[in-house]
Write a protein that holds these residues in place. Structure first.
Motif, PDB file in Angstrom:
ATOM      1  N   SER A   1     -20.536  -1.007 -12.835  1.00 24.77           N
ATOM      2  CA  SER A   1     -19.677  -0.566 -13.937  1.00 24.77           C
ATOM      3  C   SER A   1     -20.394  -0.711 -15.280  1.00 24.77           C
ATOM      4  O   SER A   1     -21.464  -1.317 -15.372  1.00 24.77           O
ATOM      5  CB  SER A   1     -18.392  -1.388 -13.935  1.00 24.77           C
ATOM      6  OG  SER A   1     -18.626  -2.673 -14.483  1.00 24.77           O
TER       7      SER A   1
ATOM      8  N   THR B   1     -17.550  13.926 -10.975  1.00 28.32           N
ATOM      9  CA  THR B   1     -18.665  13.393 -10.191  1.00 28.32           C
ATOM     10  C   THR B   1     -19.929  14.244 -10.259  1.00 28.32           C
ATOM     11  O   THR B   1     -21.014  13.761  -9.952  1.00 28.32           O
ATOM     12  CB  THR B   1     -18.267  13.265  -8.710  1.00 28.32           C
ATOM     13  OG1 THR B   1     -18.062  14.586  -8.160  1.00 28.32           O
ATOM     14  CG2 THR B   1     -16.991  12.456  -8.555  1.00 28.32           C
TER      15      THR B   1
ATOM     16  N   LEU C   1     -13.484   1.606 -15.480  1.00 25.46           N
ATOM     17  CA  LEU C   1     -14.463   1.443 -14.399  1.00 25.46           C
ATOM     18  C   LEU C   1     -14.700  -0.028 -14.108  1.00 25.46           C
ATOM     19  O   LEU C   1     -14.870  -0.424 -12.950  1.00 25.46           O
ATOM     20  CB  LEU C   1     -15.778   2.130 -14.770  1.00 25.46           C
ATOM     21  CG  LEU C   1     -15.763   3.663 -14.767  1.00 25.46           C
ATOM     22  CD1 LEU C   1     -17.045   4.208 -15.383  1.00 25.46           C
ATOM     23  CD2 LEU C   1     -15.575   4.192 -13.361  1.00 25.46           C
TER      24      LEU C   1
ATOM     25  N   CYS D   1     -11.943  -1.168 -11.888  1.00 29.63           N
ATOM     26  CA  CYS D   1     -12.130  -0.756 -10.488  1.00 29.63           C
ATOM     27  C   CYS D   1     -13.106  -1.695  -9.782  1.00 29.63           C
ATOM     28  O   CYS D   1     -12.873  -2.107  -8.636  1.00 29.63           O
ATOM     29  CB  CYS D   1     -12.632   0.682 -10.418  1.00 29.63           C
ATOM     30  SG  CYS D   1     -11.398   1.935 -10.808  1.00 29.63           S
TER      31      CYS D   1
ATOM     32  N   MET E   1     -12.425  -4.198  -6.589  1.00 31.83           N
ATOM     33  CA  MET E   1     -13.277  -4.202  -5.401  1.00 31.83           C
ATOM     34  C   MET E   1     -13.764  -5.614  -5.092  1.00 31.83           C
ATOM     35  O   MET E   1     -13.790  -6.032  -3.928  1.00 31.83           O
ATOM     36  CB  MET E   1     -14.466  -3.272  -5.595  1.00 31.83           C
ATOM     37  CG  MET E   1     -14.118  -1.802  -5.566  1.00 31.83           C
ATOM     38  SD  MET E   1     -15.583  -0.775  -5.854  1.00 31.83           S
ATOM     39  CE  MET E   1     -14.815   0.820  -6.143  1.00 31.83           C
TER      40      MET E   1
ATOM     41  N   ARG F   1     -11.211   3.357  -0.663  1.00 24.40           N
ATOM     42  CA  ARG F   1     -10.328   4.239  -1.441  1.00 24.40           C
ATOM     43  C   ARG F   1     -11.117   5.000  -2.503  1.00 24.40           C
ATOM     44  O   ARG F   1     -10.919   6.191  -2.716  1.00 24.40           O
ATOM     45  CB  ARG F   1      -9.211   3.411  -2.092  1.00 24.40           C
ATOM     46  CG  ARG F   1      -8.167   2.923  -1.104  1.00 24.40           C
ATOM     47  CD  ARG F   1      -7.190   1.972  -1.760  1.00 24.40           C
ATOM     48  NE  ARG F   1      -6.039   1.701  -0.900  1.00 24.40           N
ATOM     49  CZ  ARG F   1      -5.103   0.819  -1.163  1.00 24.40           C
ATOM     50  NH1 ARG F   1      -5.172   0.088  -2.280  1.00 24.40           N
ATOM     51  NH2 ARG F   1      -4.084   0.648  -0.342  1.00 24.40           N
ATOM     52  N   TRP F   2     -11.991   4.285  -3.167  1.00 27.55           N
ATOM     53  CA  TRP F   2     -12.846   4.901  -4.187  1.00 27.55           C
ATOM     54  C   TRP F   2     -13.710   6.000  -3.556  1.00 27.55           C
ATOM     55  O   TRP F   2     -13.808   7.111  -4.088  1.00 27.55           O
ATOM     56  CB  TRP F   2     -13.719   3.826  -4.828  1.00 27.55           C
ATOM     57  CG  TRP F   2     -14.737   4.340  -5.801  1.00 27.55           C
ATOM     58  CD1 TRP F   2     -16.000   4.771  -5.536  1.00 27.55           C
ATOM     59  CD2 TRP F   2     -14.565   4.478  -7.215  1.00 27.55           C
ATOM     60  NE1 TRP F   2     -16.627   5.167  -6.679  1.00 27.55           N
ATOM     61  CE2 TRP F   2     -15.767   4.997  -7.726  1.00 27.55           C
ATOM     62  CE3 TRP F   2     -13.511   4.208  -8.085  1.00 27.55           C
ATOM     63  CZ2 TRP F   2     -15.955   5.253  -9.084  1.00 27.55           C
ATOM     64  CZ3 TRP F   2     -13.705   4.461  -9.445  1.00 27.55           C
ATOM     65  CH2 TRP F   2     -14.905   4.983  -9.924  1.00 27.55           C
TER      66      TRP F   2
ATOM     67  N   MET G   1     -13.707  10.031  -4.494  1.00 29.84           N
ATOM     68  CA  MET G   1     -14.900  10.586  -5.122  1.00 29.84           C
ATOM     69  C   MET G   1     -15.618  11.603  -4.239  1.00 29.84           C
ATOM     70  O   MET G   1     -16.458  12.363  -4.726  1.00 29.84           O
ATOM     71  CB  MET G   1     -15.861   9.459  -5.514  1.00 29.84           C
ATOM     72  CG  MET G   1     -15.320   8.583  -6.630  1.00 29.84           C
ATOM     73  SD  MET G   1     -14.960   9.547  -8.119  1.00 29.84           S
ATOM     74  CE  MET G   1     -14.203   8.288  -9.143  1.00 29.84           C
TER      75      MET G   1
ATOM     76  N   LYS H   1      -7.656  13.205  -6.738  1.00 29.29           N
ATOM     77  CA  LYS H   1      -7.735  12.152  -7.754  1.00 29.29           C
ATOM     78  C   LYS H   1      -6.372  11.511  -7.992  1.00 29.29           C
ATOM     79  O   LYS H   1      -6.291  10.349  -8.407  1.00 29.29           O
ATOM     80  CB  LYS H   1      -8.283  12.717  -9.070  1.00 29.29           C
ATOM     81  CG  LYS H   1      -9.621  13.433  -8.971  1.00 29.29           C
ATOM     82  CD  LYS H   1     -10.717  12.539  -8.488  1.00 29.29           C
ATOM     83  CE  LYS H   1     -12.077  13.223  -8.541  1.00 29.29           C
ATOM     84  NZ  LYS H   1     -12.180  14.455  -7.749  1.00 29.29           N
TER      85      LYS H   1
ATOM     86  N   PHE I   1      -5.033   7.849  -6.952  1.00 31.04           N
ATOM     87  CA  PHE I   1      -5.056   6.627  -7.747  1.00 31.04           C
ATOM     88  C   PHE I   1      -3.698   6.318  -8.377  1.00 31.04           C
ATOM     89  O   PHE I   1      -3.488   5.219  -8.897  1.00 31.04           O
ATOM     90  CB  PHE I   1      -6.112   6.718  -8.855  1.00 31.04           C
ATOM     91  CG  PHE I   1      -7.517   6.495  -8.365  1.00 31.04           C
ATOM     92  CD1 PHE I   1      -7.823   5.411  -7.555  1.00 31.04           C
ATOM     93  CD2 PHE I   1      -8.538   7.358  -8.729  1.00 31.04           C
ATOM     94  CE1 PHE I   1      -9.127   5.196  -7.114  1.00 31.04           C
ATOM     95  CE2 PHE I   1      -9.843   7.146  -8.291  1.00 31.04           C
ATOM     96  CZ  PHE I   1     -10.131   6.066  -7.482  1.00 31.04           C
TER      97      PHE I   1
ATOM     98  N   LEU J   1      -4.455  -1.737  -9.440  1.00 31.57           N
ATOM     99  CA  LEU J   1      -5.437  -1.375 -10.462  1.00 31.57           C
ATOM    100  C   LEU J   1      -4.933  -1.738 -11.854  1.00 31.57           C
ATOM    101  O   LEU J   1      -5.720  -2.104 -12.733  1.00 31.57           O
ATOM    102  CB  LEU J   1      -5.750   0.122 -10.375  1.00 31.57           C
ATOM    103  CG  LEU J   1      -6.711   0.556  -9.277  1.00 31.57           C
ATOM    104  CD1 LEU J   1      -6.892   2.058  -9.284  1.00 31.57           C
ATOM    105  CD2 LEU J   1      -8.064  -0.133  -9.431  1.00 31.57           C
TER     106      LEU J   1
END
Length: 483
Positions: free
Chosen positions: A129, A354, A418, A421, A425, A435-436, A440, A446, A449, A458
């Motif tokens: 991140s 992405t 970020l 996230c 994790m 999940r991420w 992605m 999207k 989320f 989150l």
């Protein structure tokens, strides 16, 4: 003081919710409008004239070759033309996501790639991140398969093009379309495409699949502006580095919403790439521009505390190469017209968050083939029928573009998202990593989320991260180099 700092980030939370509602609305509008059907037309009982094709596909990359494969597999006559001769290179990150892997498997191409040691499936992966929080997990076991694999475009593109050829497509390499636009005979319903050497091919449908810069779409007026994104690539020789993971993305604060990444190929070779994503002021990719790419690419290899340590001092790295990215249908407001369809990078079928476009190119190519086959059966190739193609790719992946664009804006303005996230994790492990990865790689939209079971944890992670950064004063690992 703490409340004042909390208010600084209320925009991030409000933005996430607003973007999710907008994207969900777009999805359901697209889904509802997917009631358009291919019409009956005047060419239903009309045979193709001799030496003509049901479709002339300009560009034999993943989108064009996938389209050609499914057309020829189902009895259509196809000319697949490309200015290059295969194998040829294409500069990108080489990550092939799950939706593309499924199509490659259906085509029989995935087995060829594996049998020839041209694909490396990602198991251990993650991201770093903007504040230097890192998580690398083992996603393959929990997903039941790899979310992506690395395949050099030299190998991927030739395998798909050759598979289309072997299935029956007339693959014409070294066929560069001339400066004169293809001509359309309204009475016969046929396109004529001419090469710079004076060769001609004729077809009922014209499929434009000639890449992000799309010379043909620009010439014909379907594309209104040059691409605004850009990416780099440099291969690193196997055995000369210290990397022990399959794929990691690095979100350096300076280049957000862009990022750099390392993907492992067969034989321990690496691909180091850098993506700059259009965001903010026109012509900018956050706070940087296309002109900054080489500086960012080279600087990350030399100075980024995570990347330089992973690669090590003895890595043999090739020089940087770059390619343009047309993301989120940028500059292509309509991907269809009478007897015409635009697919893949030429249509801007690249995720605006992405920068990934191989899977969307192949999904779009298959949707184009399905639509052309229906038009061939019904005999109508007008815009009223080719519009079905646009509705299909919108339902498959295009509805996600709006949220991806908003997501890019949010992480540019609020990098802490970020960090949160990565925080989550670290707390729950591979469950969040999976999940991420699913979101992605287009396995889930999207808007996933925003599900309560994802959004609520989150939200708490965002609060924890805000407290750690703004109240506890935890050091930024990127700034301090404490890795």
């Amino acid at each position: 003081m703490s409340l004042d700092r909390l208010r600084e980030h209320k925009g991030a939370i409000a933005g996430v919710l607003g973007a999710g509602l907008a994207a969900t609305a777009i999805y359901y509008i697209a889904k509802k409008s997917y009631s358009i059907k291919v019409r009956q037309g005047r060419f239903r009982d009309v045979s193709l004239p001799e030496d003509t094709y049901d479709a002339v596909i300009v560009g034999a990359g993943p989108s064009g070759s996938t389209c050609a494969y499914y057309l020829t597999k189902n009895g259509a006559k196809v000319a697949l033309i490309d200015k290059e001769t295969f194998p040829r290179d294409k500069y990108c990150g080489d990550a092939v996501c799950t939706p593309a892997l499924n199509i490659l498997e259906d085509m029989g191409v995935l087995k060829e790639l594996v049998d020839n040691n041209e694909a490396h499936f990602a198991d251990s992966g993650g991201f770093v991140s903007p504040s230097g929080l890192a998580y690398i997990g083992q996603s393959q076991e929990k997903l039941g398969g790899a979310a992506a694999c690395a395949v050099k475009r030299t190998n991927l593109d030739k395998r798909i093009a050759w598979k289309a050829r072997d299935t029956g497509a007339d693959l014409r390499e070294g066929f560069e379309v001339g400066k004169q636009n293809p001509t359309f005979d309204q009475e016969e319903g046929l396109w004529t495409v001419s090469s710079t050497e004076g060769k001609e091919v004729k077809g009922r449908m014209l499929v434009i699949a000639d890449g992000a810069t799309s010379k043909l779409a620009m010439q014909m007026g379907y594309c209104t502006e040059p691409p605004k994104g850009v990416c780099s690539r440099a291969f690193i020789e196997g055995g000369t580095h210290n990397v022990d993971f399959d794929g990691v993305c690095f979100y350096q604060r300076e280049s957000l919403p862009g990022y750099s990444a390392i993907f492992r190929h067969p034989n321990d070779e690496l691909n180091f790439c850098y993506y700059l994503i259009p965001c903010g002021k026109d012509g900018m990719c956050g706070d940087v521009s296309e002109a900054d790419l080489k500086r960012l690419h080279d600087g990350a290899l030399k100075s980024d505390p995570f990347i330089s340590k992973a690669i090590g001092p003895n890595a043999k790295i090739e020089r940087m190469r770059a390619a343009a990215l047309r993301l989120g249908s940028q500059g292509v407001p309509q991907s269809y017209d009478d007897h015409l369809i635009i697919v893949g990078d030429a249509a801007g079928h690249i995720d605006p968050l992405t920068g990934e476009g191989i899977h969307t190119a192949m999904m779009g190519g298959k949707a184009a083939a399905d639509t052309i086959l229906e038009m061939r059966e019904c005999g109508d190739f007008s815009a009223a029928s080719t519009r079905v193609y646009q509705q299909r790719w919108m339902q498959l992946f295009g509805h996600d573009f709006a949220y991806s664009k908003k997501g890019a804006e949010l992480i540019y303005k609020y990098p802490i998202l970020l960090d949160a996230c990565a925080n989550e994790m670290a707390r729950v492990g591979d469950k969040m990593m999976v999940r991420w990865a699913e979101v992605m790689t287009n396995m889930r939209p999207k808007t996933y989320f925003l599900r309560p079971d994802v959004a609520v944890p989150l939200g708490f992670a965002l609060l924890r991260e805000w407290w750690a950064q703004k109240v506890s004063g935890r050091p930024d690992k990127y700034k301090t180099g404490l890795i």
